[in-house]
Structures are given as structure tokens and as C-alpha cells.
Write an enzyme that holds these catalytic residues in place. Structure first.
Site: not given
Ligand code: ZN
Length: 1079
Positions: A294, A296, A406, A609
Site C-alpha cells: 500500500h 499512499d 485504507d 485518502h
Molecule cells: Zn493509505
């Protein structure tokens, strides 16, 4: 090899700990198995260093629409150069470097040239480079930085990647080698000063702590991994499971053998292989172990650094795929693929090959993993439209799985939007973070507000970055809430956020756990689609969850970084306007539509997010504000230019309304009856105020003692010197029927401040206890009556919070409009606006607008589930009603809301200090309204009022003449030459149906426009759509603009009938006939 000795007198704890110490990276390394992994090693002495950074690190330069050329902002035309994108000079320009020498600071970039000379004695051996710079790094084969080899990461000791394989069997020609290491001065989680989520320490220095070559003993490593799994079973299987004890005795026995004999490792491994060969029963739970990292798009580092995190992580995955053909890796976010394509073209080509063979698995279908609460419905749709288009163009395939592990809660409209984008599966896990209540399923059908359903899986390990240990697989089965209903689960493993994804050790452990008695079955070589196909077969057994997936945590993110949220909403509106105008120009003037993709890309990236929710560091927020401001500026100019096409010199103005609400413009004319207002109907355009219905409405503002009375035909409002409303009388057509809208003893438009110190996640969380620390004191500055209709009040909530409000009434409507300027320098405070609504009905449920519809939530606290929703998210309005009457609060800038009993509270501003120490500091322009109403909010037109309130962009009135000026008398002839009076491009017969988007079609369809409608009231609706566009046919399509259902229908007299179920979104292609000039 002797048999395992299972002594009766063994102490379980000492036995297990003994084996663990035999594998320890810390203890007894001189004599244990770990210490034998590298037989020989040698420091690298020939290291050169070059500082690639300018003296002061800056925020990213990513993407910056060129505001001087508004018509062309395509991605390819961005001249984006991340600070790290440099030409590396010849090594003569490098300086000698000694281990331990500091370099930095935070977020700067450094290159190291490493000359490797492998001793002749190591020929034939497997040789590794071992490197730890306490930071992230990329190994390049060449100085030109064309061929990335693999990432290394340090700094966070539990997710270390410090090894690169130089050769598995070193030959003479491989003995000497040069490598170029690009070192980024941050670790996986940025550079928080004294804590992960603290603002970054911009002065942190780094140093290379380890730079070695070493001979790797792969056989020792194989045994080491065997033992890791066996010890894992001894520790994690239930104590009453015989396999637990088998594992313990075997592990202990192997230590004895290794310590006391010179047995060959291959012989010792026969024992472990016998142990692993004992198979599972057929009924064992099946775990689909899928590699993942993951990343970001921005968070504790900037967008620019994310580009590198993607490049580094994904090339590392390519190396693993070459090594392990059974390794599968799932990866989302079209934007991240685009970055790797742009900045790591060679890696991207390799990735494409592995996408083709099924190892590298693109999922998600969206442009980024966006916030699941805050973007508009149309913005959600564009995430899927542009995401799916990307995946289709690049990989020949759309995604059928939405991937959003997430974000901080999930809108109840997402199931329909997913379905309309060809997606029927959804994976997340974030609800495992809920503070109060445990979500009851890991596998379920999620039903949206329109009845659409998708099949959902939450990996029961409650993580998207596991280590693929025995404990992880057992936890996955143990926690599974749908035992007996679902017989397979996903386990996502790998280090995220720059940790480079899975490691070889994880895959090796997974391989050993494929089919071992006592453990769930672990499959590595099947895809996420195989998992959902298997789950789909069990769908009939699963429960259904209806409505939103509310995360009982992080509900401060509806408010934090208010300026980003305000701009986000403005850009959404401007894109709606400019696309509508594109369609008009194409239809009536033959002007080809501008490609808006890159502007949408820029907006959608800001909806990531951790950006739109406000949970990123200051540098990211600077980027987001700059990018959004650039979009606003560019789009306003583009709208004005488009309108200028539609009027000619001499036309005094162009008035345009792309929304479902009426817009009223105040004229300078006055009549004896009051101010004159011109009403611009929905979806319309005119070149003259005089084409609009003009009506005089009276609003009066008077002072009576300490109070001010603001009044029109619909409402009488009593305010104090702080703008606080103590009485609000709603009139009806009948003289007697007057309703007090404020609860006895209550007020409205009351600004209240709360102490706001969460437990940890500062920018993210407001905790329930903030409601107990309520402050209402205010210091009066001034109260003035302006223009006979606007009350201007100024006061201070504290020395760090001053407020200026302009309070007025919407002409001839029971709508109290508040434009509120707040100068905000608070620390850990929460500012809200409260309304005590005079609603007496018990068992209240409040209504909140979400994307393309609304949800109801309890206004009481009966259960823990009700109470946990003490702060919720809404779009443009929220309503509290009883039969026949209600109060709505509309807003144009905020998202946080709460309604408890009779108290409605709009959250205005927060003041967290981590990870951005300056979050929300400064001046904010907020806009909201209080609208009491008879009947239901639907009948009262709350939806349309809220849409109109959000339409705050004045420069639509182009050119020259401001809205308040007197319009010159129209020149009939000239007007006929151009805009024939008032053009209503669309007229909808049913107010429940909102036309939310008008745009040129994608997919290369020329002279085709797309319109999107939704049902906003919550019931089936039939609506006649009449259009002034020159249209000769229409066709339903989905949100990807693919044709759906019946073939082309003829239009009868420029109109067609649509039928929608409650909250249904429908999209149509309108085929334009020959161009008709607006003459
Ligand atoms: Zn995230």
C-alpha cells in the site's frame, strides 16, 4: 540422522526461547544459525558521494497546471520535474565517502557510486550487497539512471530491506562491478520529529551504516526459514494440538543436532521436509496469500517522493517475480502506474510483461485510492471512469475489483457507482479500526442506497501489510467472522509505503505453508479474481449490510484542512460548469470540446485518502492548495472565455446556471415593493438580465433594543449582537400558522468552541469526550446593519479566534444565509455552529446528503452503534424533521456534522498540530445557511437550495457587467443575432431528478454529449427531459459511457422520458444533429 527426542521433562518456555535465540538477529549471533547466513563478508571501501539536492528542499512541483495557458493542461504537457530528477555527473565530480559520515538533510537526494571487487576466493558463491543508509534507496545499473535494479530501505528496523543479490554463482567476469545508489533522505514513514505522525524534522541527517559484500549460504537460509515456520507453529497453534508439540520437539531436536554434530544441512532438512510433508485435511480454510504494498500517494512525504516509492517498490517486485514464478502481487491506483510509466519506463515495460502473465495484478479501477466520504458523486464517478480507461488502455483489461483498504469510511452510494463501472467486488479492511463496535462480517453483500449490491471481503487478518508468518495465517482463520459461511480468505503481505512490498523470506514461508497439517492451506499462485470467484460461489450463505460503512474513528477528517475541502468543492463545481459549456460550444458552434482529463486527474489526486481528509504533512498541503488554486484560476478563465463565445460585443453580460437550483441576481433597480431580483432558472443561459423574470422582494432589517429583526414574507428572525438567533418564526400562507423553529431556550447560528485533543491521531480524530468541553463565551466587537438587509457582526471566541459574519435572507425564501470569516489561530480547538431545532418527535432520525442521495442516521444514542456516530460526514445539507416541519442546515464549505436530540451542529474548523503544525491556521471563508421548512425537505426544495448555495462562483457573469449593476436596455436585434433570449438547455418535469453532469462524450465519440441524472428524493421517479440541444437520438449508457440496453431511440419533440428508482444514477448519450447556431 537420529529420531526426534520428545523428552517428558521439557520446559515449554525455555525450549521455545532456545530455538528462537538460535534464529535471533540480535542474540548469540556468533554461535547461532542466523550468524551463519553470511559465511564471509568484507566492507566496501571504494564509495563516492554526490549531493544532488539544492540547499533547501521544497514541496513537490507535481502537477502544476500552467495557469498562463488555461486551454491545455494535459498531463503530457506538464513540465513537471521533481527535485530528485537530476543528471548524475561523472564520478570524478563525486567525493570519497567513509561509512558513518553524515549527509542530508531530510527529503534531500544523494547519489553514491559503489565499486565492488569480489575476492577471487568467493568465485562460485552467492554474493550479496548489504547496504543500510537508514533511508530509502534505489540501486541503478548505470549513471544515466535508465535501468533500476532494486530498492533498499532502512530507518524503520522492523521493515528492513538491506540486501541485493549480486550473483548466485559468481563468475570471474562478475568479480568487479559498479553500482549507483540513489538515496532519499527519509524513511518509509517520512521523517517525523520524535514520533511517526509528528511534523517532519527537516534537519535530520543520515549516514551509511553498512556497506558490505558477503557470501550468502542459501542452504543455511533454507533451514532457517524451515525453522521459522516450525517454531511459529509451536508458538501459535493451540497447546492442545498435537502438531504444536511435534513442532516444538522437532525444532529443539534440530538445534541439538546442529550444535553437536557436523551433519550436513541437507540431511537436517530431511527432518523438516518430513514434517512439512504431513498434509492437511480437505476441509482446511484456504488462504489466498497475495503480495501487496500500500503506497499512499502523499502522506508523511510529498507526491514527488511517492513517485520514487512506487518506482523503487515495483522494480523490487519485478525482481521477485523473476525469482518466484508463483508469486502474485496486487497493485491499485492508475495514477501510480502513470507515474511509473512516466519516470521509470524500463521498469514499466517489465511490469507490463508480468501483468500479461498474471503475476502483477492491477486492481481497483480508480485513478487513486480516494477518500470514501468527501468527494462529490460526480468525482467518485470520474475516479472510476478515468481509472478504468487507464487500465483498459494500458493492460487491455478493466478491473472488476474495487480496492480501497485504507480510507476513513465508505459512502453508501459506492455500491451503485461500482456496479455502473463494471465492478462487482470490493476489498477493504479499514473498518477493523473502529473504536467502539466490531463490524460483524468479513464477507458480505454490501447494499447501497439504491439497492445495488457488491460482494465485499475484508481480509480477516485486519491488515493490508502482513508478514506471512504462521501467526498471520492462524490469525486470519481465527478472526474470521463468517466461519461456516465462507471457506477462503485473503491475506495481504508485504511492506507498504516504500518498504518495497513482500520479501523473499515471506514468499519462502508461504511456500512451506502450502499444505501442512495443522495450518490453513496457503496458496500463492492464485489471483485475487480466483479468490472472489470462489467467494462468489458461497454468496448465498452471506449476510447483507445495508447503507454506509461508517468508520468509528478518524471523524475529524471531515473538517481538518478546511481550505483544501473548500477548494475541492469549488473545483468540482467549476468542472461541472466548464464541461457544460464545452457541450454548448460543441453543439451550437462546432467547437471541439477540450479534453478535461488532466484537470480531473489533478483534482482526483487531491482527493487521495490522506490529502482531502487533511491527514498529511504541511508540504503536501501546500502542494494540494497550490494545485487546487491553479485549477480554480484556470477553470474560471476558461468558463469566462466560453461564455464570451456565446455573447457578442454589445451584449451586456452572459449569465449561466449549470445547476438544478434557481439563482437569483439582485438588480440595482428598486421598486416600491423592495429590491428587484432576476431569477435564472436551472440549466440555462442568457445574455441579458432583462430576459429573466424580475420580481421585487422585500427584506427588512431593523433594530429593537438589543436585538435585530431580519424579516421577509416567509420568515421573521431575531438575532443578538453576536448574530445568534433566538427566535425564527416561519410563516405560512395562512396568517395564523406561524411556527417557532428554535427549541425553547435554544438558539441558532451559535458559534461554539470545544477542546479537541484526541488520543493519538491528531489531524484524524475527534473523540467523543470533546463534546463535554464546550465553550460559548464571546467578546463583542461590533454589529452593523448594511444595505438595510445584511447584519454584519464581529466578535471574538478567544484571543486566537475572531469571527465576522454577514447574515442575510435569501430573497423570498425562509433561508438564513451566513457568510462567515474566521481568523483562526487556535490550538487543539474545534469550532462548530449549532442550531437548536424545535422538533418534538421522538425516535428522530436525521437525514444527511451523501453522493447522489442521502442517508438517515439516528439522532438519538440508544445503542453503542448510534452513539459512535457522534460526528458524521455530509455533503451539502443535513435535515432534522418531524411530520410537517423540519430544519435543514445547508453548507458550501464543510463536511463534518452531528445531530443529537434537537441539536444540529455543523463543524467549521479544527486546529490539530500533527502531522501539519500549521493545519488550518489563518483566515477562512465559510458559507452556510439555516433553512426551516414546512412539510418534508423534499417538498420544501432543500436539495435545490443547497445546490444553489454551493454555486458561489460569481465570475460566471461575463464579461464586464457585475451582477448588481443596472442592465442597459436590451438591443433586440443584436440579441437575436446571438443568444435568443433565455435558453433553458434542459427542463426537467420532476424536481426529484437532478441533472448533475453535462459533458462531451469520451471514447472518441464525436458530436455526442453525455448527461447524467440522479433521483435525489428517495423514491421512484418518472421525468420528462426536454432539451434545447440539437439532438436526434439518445441512448442509455453506464458511467464508463458504454452503451447499455435498448438501441437508439428517437426523440419526440426534443424530449424523452426517464424512469429512475430511488437514488438511481442514469447516464445518457445524446447524439447531436447538425450544428444549430444560437441565432
Ligand atoms: Zn493509505
Amino acid at each position: 540422522m537420529s529420531e526426534v527426542v520428545a523428552s517428558l521433562t521439557k520446559n515449554r518456555r525455555t525450549t521455545l526461547e532456545r530455538v528462537e535465540k538460535f534464529l535471533s538477529k540480535e542474540y548469540f549471533v556468533d554461535v547461532n544459525l542466523y550468524g551463519r547466513l553470511y559465511r564471509q563478508s568484507q566492507d566496501i571501501t571504494d564509495i563516492l558521494h554526490w549531493n544532488a539536492s539544492s540547499p533547501s528542499p521544497s514541496p513537490s512541483t507535481l502537477p502544476h497546471p500552467d495557469t498562463t495557458d488555461h486551454a491545455s493542461t494535459c498531463s503530457s504537457e506538464h513540465t513537471h520535474q521533481p527535485a530528485w530528477k537530476v543528471s548524475v555527473p561523472e564520478k570524478e565530480h563525486f567525493a570519497p565517502y567513509k561509512l558513518g559520515e553524515p549527509f542530508g538533510p531530510t527529503f534531500s537526494t544523494h547519489f553514491f557510486h559503489v565499486a565492488i571487487a569480489i575476492p577471487p576466493a568467493w568465485l562460485g558463491g552467492e554474493v550479496h550487497l548489504l547496504w543500510d543508509s537508514g533511508s530509502e534507496a534505489m540501486i541503478w545499473r548505470d549513471r544515466a539512471l535508465t535501468e533500476p535494479l532494486q530498492a533498499l530501505s532502512g530507518g524503520v528496523d522492523f521493515q528492513m530491506r538491506d540486501c541485493f543479490v549480486l550473483g548466485k554463482k559468481i563468475e570471474e567476469c562478475e568479480r568487479t562491478r559498479e553500482l549507483w545508489l540513489e538515496v532519499a533522505c527519509n524513511d518509509l514513514f517520512g521523517a517525523g520529529a520524535g514520533g511517526m505522525i509528528n511534523p517532519p524534522d527537516m534537519g535530520r541527517m543520515f549516514a551509511v551504516k553498512k556497506a558490505k559484500i558477503a557470501v550468502f549460504d542459501r542452504e543455511v537460509w533454507e533451514l532457517f526459514t524451515d525453522l521459522e515456520v516450525i517454531v511459529g507453529m509451536a508458538k501459535s497453534l493451540p497447546e492442545n494440538d498435537p502438531r504444536n508439540h511435534d513442532a516444538m520437539y522437532l525444532a529443539n531436536h534440530i538445534v541439538n543436532v546442529m550444535k553437536t554434530t557436523d551433519a550436513k544441512i541437507s540431511e537436517v532438512r530431511k527432518l523438516t521436509q518430513t514434517f512439512f510433508s504431513r498434509k492437511n485435511g480437505d476441509s482446511q480454510h484456504k488462504i489466498f496469500a497475495l503480495g501487496h504494498c500500500h503506497i499512499d500517494c502523499a502522506w508523511l512525504w510529498t507526491y514527488d517522493e511517492t513517485i520514487r516509492k512506487c518506482g523503487r517498490s515495483w522494480i523490487t517486485m519485478v525482481r521477485l517475480m523473476e525469482e518466484y514464478p508463483d508469486f502474485r502481487f496486487v497493485c491499485s491506483s492508475a495514477q501510480q502506474f502513470q507515474w511509473v510509466k512516466d519516470y521509470y519506463p524500463l521498469a514499466y515495460d517489465q511490469i507490463k510483461k508480468f501483468v500479461k502473465n498474471g503475476q502483477f495484478i492491477p486492481v481497483g479501477g480508480t485513478w487513486v485510492e480516494m477518500d470514501g466520504n468527501l468527494p462529490s458523486g460526480e468525482a467518485f464517478i470520474r475516479q472510476f471512469l478515468y481509472g478504468q480507461k487507464f487500465f483498459e488502455e494500458e493492460f487491455g483489461k478493466r478491473c472488476d475489483i474495487f480496492w480501497l483498504p485504507d480510507t476513513f469510511g465508505y459512502s453508501a452510494q459506492l455500491p451503485q457507482i461500482m456496479r455502473l463501472a463494471g465492478i462487482k467486488f470490493f476489498l477493504t479492511q479499514k473498518l477493523s479500526w473502529s473504536l467502539t463496535n466490531q463490524f460483524p462480517h468479513h464477507n458480505f453483500l454490501w447494499r447501497g442506497i439504491d439497492g445495488s449490491e457488491v460482494l465485499v471481503h475484508f481480509p480477516p487478518g485486519d491488515s493490508y501489510g502482513m508478514d506471512l508468518t504462521v501467526a498471520d495465517t492462524l490469525k486470519t482463520v481465527d478472526k474470521l467472522k463468517d466461519k461456516g459461511r465462507a471457506h477462503q480468505s485473503v491475506l495481504l503481505y508485504g511492506y507498504g509505503d516504500g518498504g518495497g512490498g513482500p520479501t523473499p523470506a515471506m514468499i519462502e514461508r508461504g511456500r512451506r505453508m502450502r499444505d501442512v497439517d495443522g495450518l490453513p492451506k496457503v496458496v500463492l499462485n492464485e489471483s485475487i479474481s480466483d479468490f472472489f470467484a470462489a467467494l462468489e460461489k458461497e454468496q448465498a450463505n452471506l449476510n447483507t449490510w445495508s447503507g454506509e460503512l461508517y468508520l468509528e474513528l478518524h471523524n475529524g477528517t471531515y473538517t481538518t484542512q478546511g481550505e483544501i475541502k473548500r477548494k475541492n468543492r469549488l473545483v468540482q463545481n467549476l468542472l461541472r460548469d466548464v464541461e457544460f459549456l464545452d457541450a454548448v460550444l460543441m453543439a451550437f458552434y462546432g467547437i471541439p470540446p477540450v479534453d478535461r482529463k488532466s484537470q480531473w486527474h489533478d483534482l482526483m489526486l487531491q482527493q487521495f485518502h490522506d490529502v482531502l481528509p487533511g491527514s498529511s504533512i504541511g508540504l503536501v498541503n501546500q502542494d494540494a492548495n497550490r494545485i487546487l488554486s491553479g485549477l480554480i484560476e484556470g477553470l474560471q478563465v476558461e468558463c469566462a472565455a466560453a461564455l464570451a463565445h456565446l455573447v457578442e460585443n454589445g451584449d451586456e453580460t452572459a449569465l449561466f446556471n449549470a445547476t438544478a437550483g434557481e439563482i437569483r441576481f439582485k438588480s440595482a433597480d428598486t421598486s416600491s415593493l423592495g429590491n428587484v431580483f432576476h431569477t435564472l432558472p436551472p440549466y440555462s443561459l442568457t445574455s441579458s438580465f432583462n430576459r429573466l423574470t424580475a420580481q421585487a422582494y422585500t427584506t427588512s432589517l431593523t433594530q429593537q433594543g438589543e436585538y435585530f429583526i431580519l424579516e421577509n414574507r416567509q420568515i421573521v428572525v431575531t438575532l443578538d449582537k453576536f448574530g445568534q438567533i433566538s427566535s425564527m418564526l416561519l410563516n405560512s400562507g395562512y396568517a395564523q400558522a406561524v411556527r417557532q423553529c428554535i427549541a425553547p431556550g435554544g438558539t441558532a447560528n451559535s458559534l461554539v468552541m470545544f477542546d479537541d485533543v484526541p488520543l493519538y491521531w491528531d489531524a484524524w480524530d475527534c473523540m467523543d469526550y470533546h463534546l463535554e468541553a464546550r465553550m460559548i463565551e464571546k467578546n463583542f466587537v461590533r454589529a452593523d446593519m448594511v444595505d438595510g438587509s445584511v447584519l454584519v457582526v464581529e466578535f471574538q471566541m478567544s484571543s486566537a479566534c475572531s469571527v465576522l459574519q454577514k447574515i442575510s435572507l435569501v430573497p423570498d425564501a425562509a433561508v438564513v444565509l451566513v457568510n462567515c470569516t474566521v481568523n483562526w489561530k487556535e490550538k487543539h480547538k474545534f469550532l462548530k455552529m449549532e442550531v437548536d431545532a424545535n422538533i418534538t418527535s421522538e425516535n428522530r432520525r436525521a437525514t444527511y446528503e451523501i453522493q447522489h442521495g442521502y442517508v438517515e442516521r439516528p439522532a438519538h444514542r440508544n445503542t453503542s452503534w448510534d452513539w459512535a456516530k457522534f460526528e458524521v460526514c455530509c455533503q451539502r445539507w443535513a435535515d432534522l424533521s418531524e411530520h410537517g416541519f423540519g430544519v435543514s442546515v445547508l453548507n458550501a464549505t464543510n463536511h463534518g456534522f452531528s445531530i443529537r436530540e434537537r441539536k444540529m451542529a455543523l463543524s467549521l474548523l479544527r486546529a490539530p498540530k500533527c502531522p501539519d503544525a500549521d493545519a488550518d491556521m489563518g483566515v477562512h471563508e465559510l458559507r452556510y445557511a439555516i433553512m426551516p421548512h414546512w412539510g418534508t425537505f423534499q417538498d420544501a426544495g432543500v436539495v435545490q437550495q443547497a445546490i444553489a448555495l454551493n454555486d458561489t462562483w460569481d465570475p460566471r457573469i461575463a464579461p464586464l457587467i457585475p451582477p448588481n449593476s443596472a442592465a442597459p436596455p436590451p438591443n433586440e436585434q443584436q440579441t437575436e443575432e446571438h443568444l435568443s433570449g433565455l435558453i433553458q438547455f434542459f427542463t426537467l418535469s420532476n424536481p426529484a431528478v437532478v441533472l448533475d453532469a453535462v459533458k462531451a462524450a469520451e471514447n472518441g465519440m464525436s458530436r455526442t454529449i453525455v448527461i447524467r441524472l440522479y433521483e435525489a428524493y428517495g423514491g421512484a421517479a418518472t421525468c420528462r427531459v426536454v432539451t434545447r440541444f440539437p439532438v436526434n437520438g439518445f441512448q442509455e449508457c453506464d458511467i464508463l459511457e458504454d452503451v447499455v440496453g435498448a438501441p437508439l431511440k428517437e426523440l419526440s419533440d426534443s424530449s424523452f422520458i426517464v424512469q429512475l428508482r430511488a437514488f438511481e444514477i442514469k447516464t445518457y448519450l445524446l447524439f447531436l444533429s447538425d450544428e444549430i447556431k444560437l441565432k
